[in-house]
Design a protein around this motif. Structure first.
Motif, PDB file in Angstrom:
ATOM      1  N   GLU A 179      46.133  41.945  35.304  1.00 32.78           N
ATOM      2  CA  GLU A 179      45.440  40.982  34.441  1.00 32.78           C
ATOM      3  C   GLU A 179      46.269  39.713  34.252  1.00 32.78           C
ATOM      4  O   GLU A 179      45.732  38.595  34.317  1.00 32.78           O
ATOM      5  N   MET A 180      47.564  39.866  34.031  1.00 32.77           N
ATOM      6  CA  MET A 180      48.435  38.696  33.911  1.00 32.77           C
ATOM      7  C   MET A 180      48.463  37.900  35.214  1.00 32.77           C
ATOM      8  O   MET A 180      48.464  36.665  35.204  1.00 32.77           O
ATOM      9  N   HIS A 181      48.477  38.602  36.340  1.00 30.27           N
ATOM     10  CA  HIS A 181      48.429  37.942  37.654  1.00 30.27           C
ATOM     11  C   HIS A 181      47.145  37.130  37.807  1.00 30.27           C
ATOM     12  O   HIS A 181      47.177  35.960  38.212  1.00 30.27           O
ATOM     13  N   ASN A 182      46.006  37.721  37.464  1.00 26.03           N
ATOM     14  CA  ASN A 182      44.726  37.031  37.613  1.00 26.03           C
ATOM     15  C   ASN A 182      44.641  35.809  36.706  1.00 26.03           C
ATOM     16  O   ASN A 182      44.143  34.751  37.115  1.00 26.03           O
ATOM     17  N   ASP A 183      45.123  35.947  35.463  1.00 26.88           N
ATOM     18  CA  ASP A 183      45.109  34.805  34.537  1.00 26.88           C
ATOM     19  C   ASP A 183      45.984  33.673  35.059  1.00 26.88           C
ATOM     20  O   ASP A 183      45.608  32.489  34.984  1.00 26.88           O
ATOM     21  N   ALA A 184      47.145  34.026  35.585  1.00 27.58           N
ATOM     22  CA  ALA A 184      48.063  32.996  36.090  1.00 27.58           C
ATOM     23  C   ALA A 184      47.471  32.274  37.304  1.00 27.58           C
ATOM     24  O   ALA A 184      47.568  31.048  37.424  1.00 27.58           O
ATOM     25  N   VAL A 185      46.837  33.028  38.202  1.00 23.91           N
ATOM     26  CA  VAL A 185      46.214  32.412  39.381  1.00 23.91           C
ATOM     27  C   VAL A 185      45.108  31.448  38.961  1.00 23.91           C
ATOM     28  O   VAL A 185      44.987  30.333  39.497  1.00 23.91           O
ATOM     29  N   ALA A 186      44.299  31.854  37.983  1.00 23.97           N
ATOM     30  CA  ALA A 186      43.226  30.981  37.505  1.00 23.97           C
ATOM     31  C   ALA A 186      43.781  29.717  36.867  1.00 23.97           C
ATOM     32  O   ALA A 186      43.255  28.613  37.068  1.00 23.97           O
TER      33      ALA A 186
END
Length: 554
Positions: free
Chosen positions: A33-40
């Protein structure tokens, strides 16, 4: 004989592997989830060391789709709002005034002087003429303004009802137009609320109509119901009005076609404005937070071509005169027009903080709610309660899972173990499909998964019992297995189709929690049938080819 083509075997195992890969990120939920938020954030706002570090928490070559957690699992806010649809009737009547006035002025010789009655009931436009004998001509002129109702249910009807009493013309929306307006108001409110919620990056909100004039709003991950109300509770109605007079008298009586509005920053300051706005927030195409020439937070805005043309013409004709920027019936600022503003853009300044200017920009971009909303129900579900729900659901799923595994192993021996392996793959495929679809998992959804676990072995039970019957005819183990799968297939398909149809009806007609149950049940049925018909059979065939037993015991 038992035979499965090589390409079929490859396809079955490839599907299973894909399901395992798609379900795998859910085992590292927080990290992914942290990875996805950072990519966005990197895509939207650019790269920073912190964002790059968060994006590196999960390998980019692995799937990163997750099963979204619903409100009851993640915590968040729940609101039930009632839309005051009657407010729109008042605005519609205000909009008709200029057209009615012009139509009556065109026949002034018949009707005399024309004035608007200010104390008319809400939702009605009352216009008084000085020559009562001209009322029939006036009614004919106003009725000519009527338009057909733009809805299937209002075919043949017009949008306004026009009647007369004495020397007064009464204009109101027709019942058919009110019904169409109510429907448009609710649909517009739904879309605007959805845009406002999406602007702040929340995951999988539930925003849906309930009844004729209510909207259910559930947003996982948001701090509180008050925070959600602050985001969507205001109409964010931005209008630009000519200023007639500035006063400190709260009891000042505005003239016909005028309104009294309080200043946002100075509660002792009031403005008398023309009721009809020059342009409104509906003409805005963009609004962004920024800073003015003094370095203070502000909001810059840009009109569409139509709004820019009207605003440019007005500022050109009224250079030197003040005009007011009004937000939700309060004057934000009332600057003087120093020069024509023809570029279609401007800036709103006031006592803003960085947060408030950002919030206002979000509201203006999303658009104005067409009517006020009254919140009938509000709840805040804390993350701790969500964790308790997840823990309880996990325990229930594990108990059901363990019970089914033990039952199958004791009842069917080695074949039961084969079914258990397929059951493990079934759950992985279920979570993989939920992740792929971006579905939201709720507490009722967990109940659907638990039910799926129990139902998943039904097909295997039918097959195994049929194999037992065929073994009694002494046709040999190979033939018994083949006939067992062939003769049980129709019963498996029939049972699962009827359950799938029931789940579809639940999804179509149910509300949020029921939909969550229906989604997991439908996906679970699909994965259960796949694993029972294909995966378990492939495992049995591979075992049989390797061992070549003369007898089998089911």
């Amino acid at each position: 004989m038992l035979q499965i083509a090589a390409w079929k075997r490859f396809t079955i195992w490839a599907v299973c592997l894909m399901g395992l890969l798609l379900a795998f990120p859910n085992g590292f939920y927080s990290r992914v989830e942290m990875h996805n938020d950072a990519v966005a954030e990197i895509e939207a706002l650019g790269s920073t060391p912190e964002r790059e570090e968060a994006a590196a928490l999960w390998p980019s070559f692995l799937p990163s789709s997750l099963v979204n957690l619903g409100l009851d699992l993640r915590g968040g806010a729940h609101l039930l709002a009632e839309v005051q649809v009657a407010d729109v009737y008042v605005e519609r009547m205000d909009g008709y005034w200029l057209g009615v006035r012009d139509a009556l002025v065109a026949i002034r010789d018949d009707v005399g002087f024309v004035e608007r009655v200010e104390d008319a009931p809400e939702g009605e436009l009352h216009v008084r003429i000085s020559q009562a004998e001209g009322l029939p001509a006036a009614l004919t002129a106003v009725r000519a303004l009527a338009q057909p109702v733009a809805s299937l249910t209002g075919v043949g009807a017009t949008d306004i009802s026009v009647s007369g009493r004495g020397n007064t013309i009464i204009v109101s929306l027709s019942p058919e137009e009110k019904a169409a307006t109510d429907n448009r108001t609710i649909q517009q409110s739904l879309e605007i609320i959805r845009r406002r919620v999406d602007e702040v990056g929340t995951r999988e909100p539930t925003i849906q109509r309930q009844g004729s004039d209510r909207i259910l709003i559930q947003v996982p991950g948001i701090g509180s119901a008050e925070e959600l109300k602050a985001l969507i509770g205001t109409t964010a109605r931005l209008t630009f009005h000519p200023v007639i007079q500035q006063t400190s008298n709260a009891e000042a009586v505005p003239g016909p076609g005028e309104i009294l509005v309080q200043d946002l920053d100075d509660s002792s300051l009031y403005y008398i404005l023309e009721r009809t706005a020059v342009v409104t927030g509906d003409d805005l195409v963009d609004a962004q937070p920024g800073f003015d020439q003094n370095g203070l937070p502000s909001v810059t805005f840009r009109f569409n071509p139509s709004g820019a043309r009207v605003f440019g013409r007005y500022t050109t004709e009224n250079t030197g005169a003040p005009f007011a920027i009004v937000l939700d019936n309060q004057v934000i600022t009332a600057p003087r027009i120093n020069e024509p503003i023809t570029g279609g853009s401007g800036q709103i300044t006031g006592n803003f903080t960085v947060d408030s200017s950002t919030q206002l920009a979000v509201l203006l971009r999303a658009g104005a709610l067409p009517a006020e909303m009254t919140f009938l129900e509000e709840r805040t579900i804390g993350p701790d309660l969500g964790e308790d729900s997840i823990r309880a659901g996990r325990i229930a799923a594990l108990i059901a899972f363990a019970a089914v595994l033990v039952f199958m192993a004791l009842s069917y021996g080695l074949f039961g173990i084969f079914a258990n392996l397929a059951l493990l793959l079934n759950v992985a495929l279920l979570f993989g499909l939920l992740s792929l679809l971006g579905a939201t998992l709720t507490l009722p959804g967990i109940a659907g998964i638990v039910l799926t676990i129990g139902m998943a072995v039904d097909a295997n039970v039918l097959v195994f019992e049929r194999i037992r019957e065929e073994l009694k005819t002494a046709k040999g183990p190979s033939r018994a297995i083949e006939l067992g799968y062939e003769k049980a297939l129709s019963a498996i398909i029939d049972a699962n189709i009827t359950t799938f149809m029931t789940a579809m009806i639940l999804f179509a007609l149910g509300s949020g929690p029921v939909k969550g149950f229906a989604v997991t049940l439908m996906i679970g049925i699909v994965t259960s049938v796949f694993t029972a018909i294909f995966v378990t059979r492939l495992i049995v065939v591979m075992w049989f080819e390797r061992k070549r037993p003369r007898t089998i015991e089911v």
